[in-house]
Scaffold this active site. Sequence first.
Site, short mmCIF file in Angstrom:
data_model
loop_
_atom_site.label_atom_id
_atom_site.label_comp_id
_atom_site.label_asym_id
_atom_site.label_seq_id
_atom_site.Cartn_x
_atom_site.Cartn_y
_atom_site.Cartn_z
N ALA A 210 -16.78 14.33 -17.37
CA ALA A 210 -16.27 15.61 -17.61
C ALA A 210 -14.98 15.79 -16.71
O ALA A 210 -15.21 15.55 -15.46
CB ALA A 210 -16.99 16.69 -17.45
N GLU A 211 -13.62 16.12 -17.16
CA GLU A 211 -12.61 15.99 -16.37
C GLU A 211 -12.45 16.84 -15.47
O GLU A 211 -11.80 16.87 -14.28
CB GLU A 211 -11.26 16.10 -17.19
CG GLU A 211 -11.08 17.01 -17.94
CD GLU A 211 -11.31 16.76 -19.41
OE1 GLU A 211 -10.70 17.43 -20.44
OE2 GLU A 211 -12.46 16.11 -19.70
#
Length: 215
Positions: free
Chosen positions: A46-47
């Site tokens: 997840a960024e």
Amino acid sequence: MPWTREQMAARAALELRAGEYVNLGIGLPTMIPAYLPDDAGITVHAENGILGVGPFPYDDEVDADLIDAGKQTVTVRPGASFFGSEVSFAMIRGGHIDVAVLGALQVGANGDIANWMVPGRMIKGIGGAMDLVSGVPRVVALMEHLTRDGEHKLLGECTLPLTGRGVVSRVITDLAVLDVADGSFALVERAPDVTYEQVRAATGSPVLDREAVAT
């Protein structure tokens, strides 16, 4: 009949291979971890700074401080790690993420993708999609085949502002799985009882029927 959203997510999970690091865009792609076995060997990124995202939590597992890039509460797999967004985007821009599964407003037969804005409508921001499509080797679009108004979302060329050019290799919709190659869509798989004619009518660009070519 068309696949449900859950079935679409389960089908998309089959695209992922052991050893891969995978980023999942907001919306429908975030349902994919629920269909990844614990021993799948797939690491979800997840960024906002998580490596090892798990499925959505049950009510008694919710941790309000543990969220993904779409601000949804998530769980994490054993061995997960947390870091700043600058490290997260260095992973993306450095080519360390193998696959991105993204939602899309439109996909072109040339592999273009538009998924960040509709002119005239309020937007929250571009997000990380432009970095993902430019830094990740394989991009899969997971989306509904038509808009709510019945308009085509798979087109010869996108009409909405682009996120990336020539980056999508495969599209998974509620009707079918299609490859993007040589400037056209090629039918790989149909949802149960969905015909080639239905897929072709729902697509705003010619669709090569690989089943027919194979026979």
